[in-house]
Write an enzyme that holds these catalytic residues in place. Structure first.
Site, short mmCIF file in Angstrom:
data_model
loop_
_atom_site.label_atom_id
_atom_site.label_comp_id
_atom_site.label_asym_id
_atom_site.label_seq_id
_atom_site.Cartn_x
_atom_site.Cartn_y
_atom_site.Cartn_z
N ASP A 57 30.78 44.04 68.76
CA ASP A 57 30.44 43.77 67.36
C ASP A 57 31.63 44.10 66.46
O ASP A 57 31.47 44.66 65.37
CB ASP A 57 29.18 44.55 66.93
N HIS A 65 36.92 44.99 58.18
CA HIS A 65 36.80 45.02 56.72
C HIS A 65 38.10 45.53 56.13
O HIS A 65 38.78 46.37 56.74
CB HIS A 65 35.65 45.94 56.28
#
Ligand SMILES: [Zn+2]
Ligand SMILES: [Zn+2]
Length: 462
Positions: free
Chosen positions: A336, A340
């Site tokens: 996953d 960011h």
């Protein structure tokens, strides 16, 4: 509805052209749980394929082939990640296909599957086609794509699943969001009979998770942060397994985080439901205690790199995930990988976006926390790091003559500090940052080409 249309799995993964490898890895401990190899071997790769295996010292390097000293190192089948976020299109300041697949190669992966929660969402054939074209130019390891189940991830209207499948969709997911409506999921599973492809599910009931920012439990209460209860995930896992069972569909549960979900999957599998599941290195290695900052490795309290969805949970949950991985209730490890930008993660904990990068640390983290202490055997971890391919009807990387070369050479004794030399990923929001890990990827051969080479790896021939 009729049987699923034919699907060409071999063309579902896309990779940029690169020179095929010619190399001889000498004397490495070759470990492949599927072929039963578990001992020192020479492995010869010619023109991108595994040409020959032999006793150490028995194989000669042909003219022009590179010799890699494998002694004291382990040669494994390269890993397969069914769940990454490459942020393309629309969020290239976080990651793109080139940087994301560079990170994958550095982590020992030969293939990754990209999620569709991009801008625009991957919910139409033209967007999928342009992504596959971009991967054919930029991808250092093979990339497959899972477009959305519902248009715009809105949960109200199905995408053209059959058309997307014809365009190379490996499966379908609204990851980042749950399919809130049970009726909508039922309809998607009915269309799956025609379109084929697994339906992968991010399991979360928003009416339960609400505005929560971490696991609901003793630590959230102490920190005064709104929690996300584990039942937010597990009730949806149970619901969707029941729908899949009723319709005879095939679903894959993404990033399991809690004990109740593991039990629900175990129950569904025992009932014969065609359900598979993944767990992520951060949920296998960390708990919500990391948000309090008590974990060794240097992160202070309320480190936003410890904020992800689903959240890090309690020790009993982590133990259940490990047990599930061991028993096979959980089929595979998926990172996953969720990049960011730094300024986004520098927000206060409650406001920061959820996600951690994970491709470059997955093997080392699981090796350090689960294999070194003797909790899981290395062979089982290698199995779970490669098994994701089978769940998508793709060939699992294997070390055997005549197979395409998908190999990773690792030094299990090498220690390194995460982040000390930066990251191949464009983002640096890593939950393992500052931790000293044991186990280092030295070389990755992906789809027959050398995709990564650690600086310290010295070639002794050619
Ligand atoms: Zn998700
Ligand atoms: Zn995700």
């Amino acid at each position: 509805m009729s049987a699923p249309r034919p699907f060409d799995a071999s063309s579902a993964l896309v990779q940029a052209p690169a020179a095929p490898a010619d190399l001889l890895v000498t004397g490495a401990h070759v470990l492949d749980p599927r072929t039963g190899l578990d001992g020192p071997q020479d492995v010869l790769v010619r023109d991108g394929r595994i040409a020959q295996l032999g006793a150490p010292g028995s194989l000669e390097a042909p003219a022009g082939a590179e010799v890699v000293d494998g002694r004291g190192r382990h040669l494994l089948p390269a890993f397969f990640d069914p769940h990454v976020h490459l942020r393309v299109p629309g969020q290239e300041h976080k990651e793109d296909i080139e940087t994301g697949t560079r990170a994958a190669a550095a982590g020992g992966y030969c293939a990754v599957v990209a999620m569709p929660n991009t801008d625009p969402v991957v919910d139409s054939a033209p967007v999928l086609r342009s992504l596959r074209d971009a991967a054919a130019r930029d991808a250092r390891v093979a990339v497959g794509f899972m477009p959305a189940i519902t248009r715009g991830l809105q949960g109200t209207e199905l995408t053209g699943m059959a058309e997307l499948r014809d365009e190379g969709a490996l499966g379908f997911t609204d990851d980042g969001k749950p399919v809130v409506s049970a009726g909508m999921l039922r309809k998607a599973i009915q269309y799956q009979r025609l379109a084929g492809g697994v339906i992968a599910l991010h399991e979360e009931d928003p009416s339960l998770s609400g505005r929560g920012a971490m696991h609901e439990g003793a630590v959230s209460a102490m920190l005064g942060i709104t929690g996300i209860p584990s039942i937010s995930e597990s009730t949806m896992v149970a619901r969707d397994a029941a729908i899949a069972g009723y319709e005879g569909g095939r679903v894959h549960m993404q990033h399991l985080s809690c004990i109740e979900s593991v039990r629900a999957i175990e129950h569904a599998k025992a009932e014969g439901v065609r359900v598979s599941a993944e767990a992520s290195p951060h949920h296998l290695c960390l708990t919500d205690e990391a948000i309090r900052g008590s974990r060794d490795g240097g992160s202070g309290p309320l480190d936003t790199n410890m904020k992800m969805n689903p959240p890090l949970r309690a020790e009993a949950d982590r133990q259940a995930l490990i047990a599930g991985l061991r028993s096979g209730v959980i089929d595979c490890i998926a990172t996953d990988h969720a990049p960011h930008a730094r300024d986004e993660k520098e927000s206060p904990f409650e406001q920061a976006p959820m996600g951690t990068i994970g491709l470059e640390t997955a093997f080392a983290a699981v090796h350090t926390d689960l294999v070194v202490p003797g909790i899981l055997p290395l062979a089982l971890v290698v199995d779970r790091l490669t098994a994701g391919a089978a769940l998508l009807d793709l060939p699992v990387p294997r070390i055997a003559a005549d197979e395409p070369a998908n190999l990773t050479l690792v030094d299990l004794a090498a220690e390194w500090d995460v982040g000390e030399n930066g990251y191949e990923s464009r983002s640096e929001n890593c939950c393992f940052a500052g931790r000293r890990l044991r186990g280092r990827v030295l070389l990755t051969v992906a789809g027959g080409s050398v995709a990564f080479r650690e600086r310290a790896l010295v070639a002794v021939g050619a």
